[in-house]
Scaffold this motif. Sequence first.
Motif, mmCIF file in Angstrom:
data_model
loop_
_atom_site.group_PDB
_atom_site.id
_atom_site.type_symbol
_atom_site.label_atom_id
_atom_site.label_comp_id
_atom_site.label_asym_id
_atom_site.label_seq_id
_atom_site.Cartn_x
_atom_site.Cartn_y
_atom_site.Cartn_z
ATOM 1 N N PRO A 1 33.158 27.553 27.973
ATOM 2 C CA PRO A 1 33.534 27.383 26.558
ATOM 3 C C PRO A 1 33.322 28.640 25.728
ATOM 4 O O PRO A 1 34.061 28.882 24.768
ATOM 5 N N PHE A 2 32.335 29.469 26.116
ATOM 6 C CA PHE A 2 32.073 30.651 25.314
ATOM 7 C C PHE A 2 33.144 31.716 25.496
ATOM 8 O O PHE A 2 33.292 32.599 24.642
ATOM 9 N N THR A 3 33.909 31.654 26.584
ATOM 10 C CA THR A 3 35.010 32.602 26.762
ATOM 11 C C THR A 3 36.011 32.487 25.625
ATOM 12 O O THR A 3 36.540 33.494 25.129
ATOM 13 N N THR B 1 36.445 35.602 46.279
ATOM 14 C CA THR B 1 36.692 35.852 44.855
ATOM 15 C C THR B 1 35.974 34.829 43.989
ATOM 16 O O THR B 1 35.366 35.173 42.968
ATOM 17 N N GLN B 2 36.031 33.559 44.386
ATOM 18 C CA GLN B 2 35.360 32.521 43.621
ATOM 19 C C GLN B 2 33.848 32.680 43.663
ATOM 20 O O GLN B 2 33.169 32.502 42.654
ATOM 21 N N GLY B 3 33.315 33.016 44.835
ATOM 22 C CA GLY B 3 31.872 33.108 44.983
ATOM 23 C C GLY B 3 31.260 34.366 44.395
ATOM 24 O O GLY B 3 30.070 34.380 44.049
ATOM 25 N N TRP B 4 32.073 35.432 44.265
ATOM 26 C CA TRP B 4 31.538 36.692 43.760
ATOM 27 C C TRP B 4 32.136 37.070 42.403
ATOM 28 O O TRP B 4 31.448 37.027 41.389
ATOM 29 N N THR B 5 33.410 37.445 42.378
ATOM 30 C CA THR B 5 33.982 37.981 41.139
ATOM 31 C C THR B 5 33.949 36.959 40.009
ATOM 32 O O THR B 5 33.509 37.270 38.894
ATOM 33 N N ILE B 6 34.406 35.746 40.279
ATOM 34 C CA ILE B 6 34.442 34.746 39.213
ATOM 35 C C ILE B 6 33.032 34.383 38.772
ATOM 36 O O ILE B 6 32.769 34.194 37.574
ATOM 37 N N PHE B 7 32.093 34.288 39.740
ATOM 38 C CA PHE B 7 30.701 34.053 39.349
ATOM 39 C C PHE B 7 30.200 35.166 38.448
ATOM 40 O O PHE B 7 29.590 34.905 37.409
ATOM 41 N N SER C 1 37.781 26.731 40.946
ATOM 42 C CA SER C 1 39.053 26.545 41.647
ATOM 43 C C SER C 1 40.231 26.443 40.688
ATOM 44 O O SER C 1 41.331 26.912 40.997
ATOM 45 N N LYS C 2 40.022 25.841 39.521
ATOM 46 C CA LYS C 2 41.132 25.603 38.600
ATOM 47 C C LYS C 2 41.279 26.673 37.523
ATOM 48 O O LYS C 2 42.370 26.852 36.969
ATOM 49 N N PHE C 3 40.206 27.390 37.215
ATOM 50 C CA PHE C 3 40.258 28.337 36.101
ATOM 51 C C PHE C 3 39.809 29.747 36.500
ATOM 52 O O PHE C 3 39.463 30.541 35.635
ATOM 53 N N GLY C 4 39.839 30.037 37.786
ATOM 54 C CA GLY C 4 39.501 31.395 38.209
ATOM 55 C C GLY C 4 40.406 32.425 37.581
ATOM 56 O O GLY C 4 39.956 33.501 37.156
ATOM 57 N N TRP C 5 41.698 32.107 37.503
ATOM 58 C CA TRP C 5 42.662 33.023 36.881
ATOM 59 C C TRP C 5 42.293 33.308 35.432
ATOM 60 O O TRP C 5 42.497 34.435 34.945
ATOM 61 N N PHE C 6 41.754 32.310 34.743
ATOM 62 C CA PHE C 6 41.407 32.462 33.332
ATOM 63 C C PHE C 6 40.269 33.463 33.159
ATOM 64 O O PHE C 6 40.315 34.336 32.274
ATOM 65 N N TYR C 7 39.243 33.359 34.005
ATOM 66 C CA TYR C 7 38.132 34.312 33.945
ATOM 67 C C TYR C 7 38.626 35.734 34.217
ATOM 68 O O TYR C 7 38.218 36.691 33.546
ATOM 69 N N LEU C 8 39.502 35.898 35.214
ATOM 70 C CA LEU C 8 39.991 37.234 35.569
ATOM 71 C C LEU C 8 40.809 37.837 34.428
ATOM 72 O O LEU C 8 40.623 39.003 34.066
ATOM 73 N N LEU C 9 41.709 37.053 33.866
ATOM 74 C CA LEU C 9 42.530 37.561 32.769
ATOM 75 C C LEU C 9 41.694 37.868 31.531
ATOM 76 O O LEU C 9 41.916 38.874 30.847
ATOM 77 N N ALA C 10 40.723 36.997 31.234
ATOM 78 C CA ALA C 10 39.898 37.204 30.045
ATOM 79 C C ALA C 10 39.077 38.486 30.165
ATOM 80 O O ALA C 10 39.071 39.317 29.243
ATOM 81 N N ALA C 11 38.378 38.654 31.282
ATOM 82 C CA ALA C 11 37.526 39.836 31.449
ATOM 83 C C ALA C 11 38.351 41.120 31.402
ATOM 84 O O ALA C 11 37.949 42.113 30.777
ATOM 85 N N THR C 12 39.511 41.124 32.054
ATOM 86 C CA THR C 12 40.366 42.312 32.043
ATOM 87 C C THR C 12 40.946 42.551 30.660
ATOM 88 O O THR C 12 41.057 43.705 30.206
ATOM 89 N N GLY C 13 41.297 41.492 29.964
ATOM 90 C CA GLY C 13 41.808 41.632 28.600
ATOM 91 C C GLY C 13 40.771 42.238 27.669
ATOM 92 O O GLY C 13 41.107 43.076 26.818
#
Length: 505
Positions: free
Chosen positions: A476-478, A310-316, A43-55
Amino acid sequence: MKKVSKSVFGISVIIALLFLLWGTLTPGHLADVTGDIQGFLQSKFGWFYLLAATGFLVFVIALIFTRFGNIKLGKDGEQPEYPFITWFAMLFSAGMGIGLVFWGVAEPLTHFTSPPTGEGGTQADAVNSLRYTLFHWGFHPWAIYTLIALALAYFKFRKDAPGLISATFYPLLGERVNGPIGKTIDILAVFATIFGVATSLGFGAAQIAGGVSFLSDGIPNNLATQLMIIAVVTVLFMVSAWSGLNKGIKYLSNLNITLAIALLVFLIIVGPTSFMANLFTTTLGGYFQQLPQMSLQITPFEETQRAAWTQGWTIFYWAWWISWAPFVGTFIARVSRGRTIREFILGVLAVPTLFSAIWFSVMGGAGLNAEMFGGAGIVEAMNELGTEVALFSLFETLPLGTLATVIAILLIGTFFITSADSATFVLGMQTTNGSLNPSASVKLTWGFIQSAAAAVLLASGGLQGLQTASIIAAFPFTFVLIGMGVSLFVSLKRERAAPKRSRAV
């Protein structure tokens, strides 16, 4: 054992054993604590996962068009260690084999009935379901693998650095990579690997149990059966790990590709071939057209159906791929010596994505066709018996379904063995100062721990528990992956211009 990094190996084993003890003695408490952590991160860091993977994806694609693309992952003039077909088979088997079989039918049907928006069940939902599925299994995961594998192969084979995650940080940290900071990085890689692989092993055990119960009414698909399967396959992959990289993993990887193609050909012949071909074409078009939007789509204002999806699929998925990254990346790096950076990126990024598109168009297309036009009841079976039975429910509607089920179980089993086998090699490598040939005793130790982790996660939380572990381990590994990308770029800028032409095999 004299090459073992006592601090990394010892600390990692102790923490892993404490986790296993926690899950064995109080599985409910483990599930509650990890579930709370997972909910917070999603809920709090979903944006971080999306930006990191796309980056990561943008970064590796950009390298293709720079002068760095001609640089060898090895010394100038060095040739690839493995021919292309064997190379592809090995990286693909390690990369996502069990998951492809588990989700091949299940994920498209799930998105069809429970899409990000709307009630589901329409023809538009059917088309979108394949696009969403390819999004989760396409360029993004392989970009994550490409980044870490590229950094490891570059520093190991061109700069003669140890084959450790921490060694790739030398341009940024200097000699501090040999101190506490470097050890912490390697320990984070170990735990991301343990939980990422344990997730896949749990999925594989659940699906094998589902397939066996379909073949025999006397064998239930329950936790006891799944744990027995983990125990049996653990023995098999430990035998494979004992035999070494050029025997066990190499031969089983080629067997994986053979069985996977056989299953695809079977479904293409007996299934709705024209429907699958049309779906494949439409899926690719929609995927490329909407890739930027899907990559960064998240709902900032309210908790909606799309936000939950998005949280249950993409972020996972992004977390799962990141947790798999040290394992898959180390393994891909190990088998990619001698290739140019451009050839490496194109091979690791494009070929598996294309295969995934074909795989899901065939598997998912057959499932959608049977459900929409044949009344197969696959979704009903999934709701009643679990996601793992989707593939076998489809086979029940086809000629020679029992034979296909047997082939699928064999494929899952060999993927299980190669994934676990590769992971024991990687864990051994990361805890023996980067040795390319870790001792059998070290590999067997990690083989037992990762199988035990899969069993504990299944017992404490089922498939949801497996997903929870991946999301937590990946966070943390991100940050480690981001640092690897920066360090790699810094080192590449110091390279002299490479030859424009480099013969590839």
